[in-house]
Design a protein around this motif. Structure first.
Motif, PDB file in Angstrom:
ATOM      1  N   LYS A 293       0.817  -1.207   0.000  1.00  0.00           N
ATOM      2  CA  LYS A 293       0.000   0.000   0.000  1.00  0.00           C
ATOM      3  C   LYS A 293       0.856   1.265   0.000  1.00  0.00           C
ATOM      4  O   LYS A 293       1.997   1.239   0.485  1.00  0.00           O
ATOM      5  N   GLY A 294       0.268   2.336  -0.512  1.00  0.00           N
ATOM      6  CA  GLY A 294       0.959   3.620  -0.520  1.00  0.00           C
ATOM      7  C   GLY A 294       1.402   4.030   0.872  1.00  0.00           C
ATOM      8  O   GLY A 294       2.483   4.576   1.068  1.00  0.00           O
ATOM      9  N   GLY A 295       0.546   3.748   1.866  1.00  0.00           N
ATOM     10  CA  GLY A 295       0.853   4.096   3.242  1.00  0.00           C
ATOM     11  C   GLY A 295       2.094   3.416   3.771  1.00  0.00           C
ATOM     12  O   GLY A 295       2.732   3.892   4.706  1.00  0.00           O
TER      13      GLY A 295
ATOM     14  N   TYR B 169      -0.758   8.164   9.040  1.00  0.00           N
ATOM     15  CA  TYR B 169       0.113   8.305   7.879  1.00  0.00           C
ATOM     16  C   TYR B 169       1.022   9.516   8.057  1.00  0.00           C
ATOM     17  O   TYR B 169       2.223   9.455   7.776  1.00  0.00           O
TER      18      TYR B 169
ATOM     19  N   ARG C  36       7.927  20.280   2.122  1.00  0.00           N
ATOM     20  CA  ARG C  36       7.786  18.827   2.252  1.00  0.00           C
ATOM     21  C   ARG C  36       6.323  18.436   2.214  1.00  0.00           C
ATOM     22  O   ARG C  36       5.932  17.440   1.595  1.00  0.00           O
TER      23      ARG C  36
ATOM     24  N   ALA D 216      -5.607   3.642   0.598  1.00  0.00           N
ATOM     25  CA  ALA D 216      -4.206   3.606   0.163  1.00  0.00           C
ATOM     26  C   ALA D 216      -3.227   3.880   1.302  1.00  0.00           C
ATOM     27  O   ALA D 216      -2.150   3.285   1.350  1.00  0.00           O
ATOM     28  N   PHE D 217      -3.598   4.811   2.186  1.00  0.00           N
ATOM     29  CA  PHE D 217      -2.617   5.285   3.168  1.00  0.00           C
ATOM     30  C   PHE D 217      -3.005   5.037   4.619  1.00  0.00           C
ATOM     31  O   PHE D 217      -2.189   5.244   5.508  1.00  0.00           O
TER      32      PHE D 217
ATOM     33  N   GLU E 130       2.449  13.787  -4.245  1.00  0.00           N
ATOM     34  CA  GLU E 130       2.645  12.349  -4.459  1.00  0.00           C
ATOM     35  C   GLU E 130       1.396  11.562  -4.101  1.00  0.00           C
ATOM     36  O   GLU E 130       1.010  10.624  -4.802  1.00  0.00           O
TER      37      GLU E 130
ATOM     38  N   PRO F 133       6.520   6.228   3.185  1.00  0.00           N
ATOM     39  CA  PRO F 133       7.470   6.441   4.289  1.00  0.00           C
ATOM     40  C   PRO F 133       8.828   5.792   4.039  1.00  0.00           C
ATOM     41  O   PRO F 133       9.869   6.355   4.407  1.00  0.00           O
TER      42      PRO F 133
ATOM     43  N   TRP G  62      11.354  15.986  -9.684  1.00  0.00           N
ATOM     44  CA  TRP G  62       9.987  16.169 -10.168  1.00  0.00           C
ATOM     45  C   TRP G  62      10.041  16.444 -11.657  1.00  0.00           C
ATOM     46  O   TRP G  62      10.713  17.383 -12.092  1.00  0.00           O
TER      47      TRP G  62
ATOM     48  N   GLN H 268       3.819   8.717  10.445  1.00  0.00           N
ATOM     49  CA  GLN H 268       4.834   7.878   9.805  1.00  0.00           C
ATOM     50  C   GLN H 268       5.742   8.698   8.912  1.00  0.00           C
ATOM     51  O   GLN H 268       6.952   8.520   8.900  1.00  0.00           O
ATOM     52  N   LEU H 269       5.139   9.591   8.137  1.00  0.00           N
ATOM     53  CA  LEU H 269       5.925  10.407   7.215  1.00  0.00           C
ATOM     54  C   LEU H 269       6.830  11.361   7.970  1.00  0.00           C
ATOM     55  O   LEU H 269       7.937  11.658   7.548  1.00  0.00           O
TER      56      LEU H 269
ATOM     57  N   GLN I 217       5.172  18.302  -1.295  1.00  0.00           N
ATOM     58  CA  GLN I 217       5.607  17.087  -1.990  1.00  0.00           C
ATOM     59  C   GLN I 217       4.748  15.885  -1.600  1.00  0.00           C
ATOM     60  O   GLN I 217       4.349  15.087  -2.464  1.00  0.00           O
TER      61      GLN I 217
END
Lengths: 113, 168
Positions: free
Chosen positions: A46-48, B53, B24, B46-47, B31, A52, A67, B56-57, B27
């Motif tokens: 998953k993206g989640g 989330y 940040r 997804a997240f 994304e 990270p 980019w 975590q980031l 970005q």
């Protein structure tokens, strides 16, 4: 082909390494990386979970990012290996192979396949 | 309003509360938006939950001291206000307050021929006032840390409710 459901505790250990290996095959971006991991037989990431990891790799200097605008659609963040990242991957891949060989010897007699 | 827009707005908010720098955040937002567009998933699919989330980031494991908890204004005030925040607030107040006071004092003295504080030349007061207020403006601009969308290179605007305004 059934989608593998590897135990998440196993994936936790080496997913970062797998992501690095995917990026080493060529400059790529987030969603494409999840597709590559699935194609490599590692199941759905998953993206989640992925982003990270990508963030940590970028911060550690193992990957560089850019980019770039696509021909159609919005700009994407592309990831590619740095020299440090290539060295790291080589070292860790070697360690992994030695480790998995030992583990494989232990498992051989117990598995059906 | 689509599900995806709400999720990204929430994610941006959570990242702000974790003191993640504006560029940040831009970005991460870009994304995530790209990923959702291509995968067809919703944000939570997804997240996961936006707050988790975001943590975590931001590299926050569990509840870290100093990370602003978005739940409840009291938690924000008690846990989230750092010494730096206080310093910034006091500096802004002094620049703005002293600047405005000097400017007003000087202008009133000039217009209505009143006595200024300590008998200082009213033009000096006006000059000092302008300088301090300009300093205040620069101070705010310097600190404002805009969220920039790397795909367009433009800053992201928000409406009163914290929703992203669509870019032209």
């Amino acid at each position: 082909m059934t989608e593998p459901n590897w135990p998440s505790s196993w994936l936790k250990g080496f997913l970062e390494l797998a992501v690095l290996a995917v990026i080493a095959e060529g400059e790529t971006y987030g969603y494409e990386i999840t597709a590559s991991l699935a194609a490599a037989g590692l199941g759905t990431v998953k993206g989640g979970t992925l982003y990270p990891i990508l963030g940590r790799l970028e911060e550690a200097g193992h990957v560089s990012t850019q980019w770039r605008a696509g021909e159609s659609g919005p700009g994407r963040k592309y990831y590619s290996m740095t020299a440090a990242g290539t060295r790291e991957l080589k070292a860790r891949a070697g360690t992994w192979r030695r480790f998995s060989t030992q583990l494989d010897n232990l498992m051989k007699e117990h598995a059906d396949v | 309003m689509s599900d995806k827009t709400d999720y990204l707005d929430d994610l941006i908010f959570e990242l702000r509360m974790l003191d993640v720098p504006g560029d940040r955040i831009g970005q991460v937002m870009a994304e995530a938006e790209n990923h959702l567009a291509e995968s067809g998933e919703t944000g939570p699919e997804a997240f996961g939950p936006a707050r988790d989330y975001a943590r975590q980031l931001a590299g926050v494991g569990g509840s870290a001291p100093g990370a602003k908890d978005s739940q409840g204004i009291w938690r924000v005030l008690v846990d989230g206000v750092t010494a730096r925040d206080v310093l910034v607030g006091v500096t802004a107040f002094l620049l703005c307050g002293a600047g405005a006071a000097a400017l007003i004092n000087g202008v009133f003295a000039l217009i209505w021929d009143l006595r200024t504080w300590f008998g200082i030349n009213p033009w000096v007061l006006v000059g000092v006032g302008v300088v301090l207020l300009t300093g205040f403006g620069l101070f705010v601009k310097f600190l404002s840390d805009p969220i920039v969308d790397p795909r367009s290179g433009r800053a992201v605007d928000f409406d009163r409710h914290g929703h992203r305004k669509p870019s032209a």
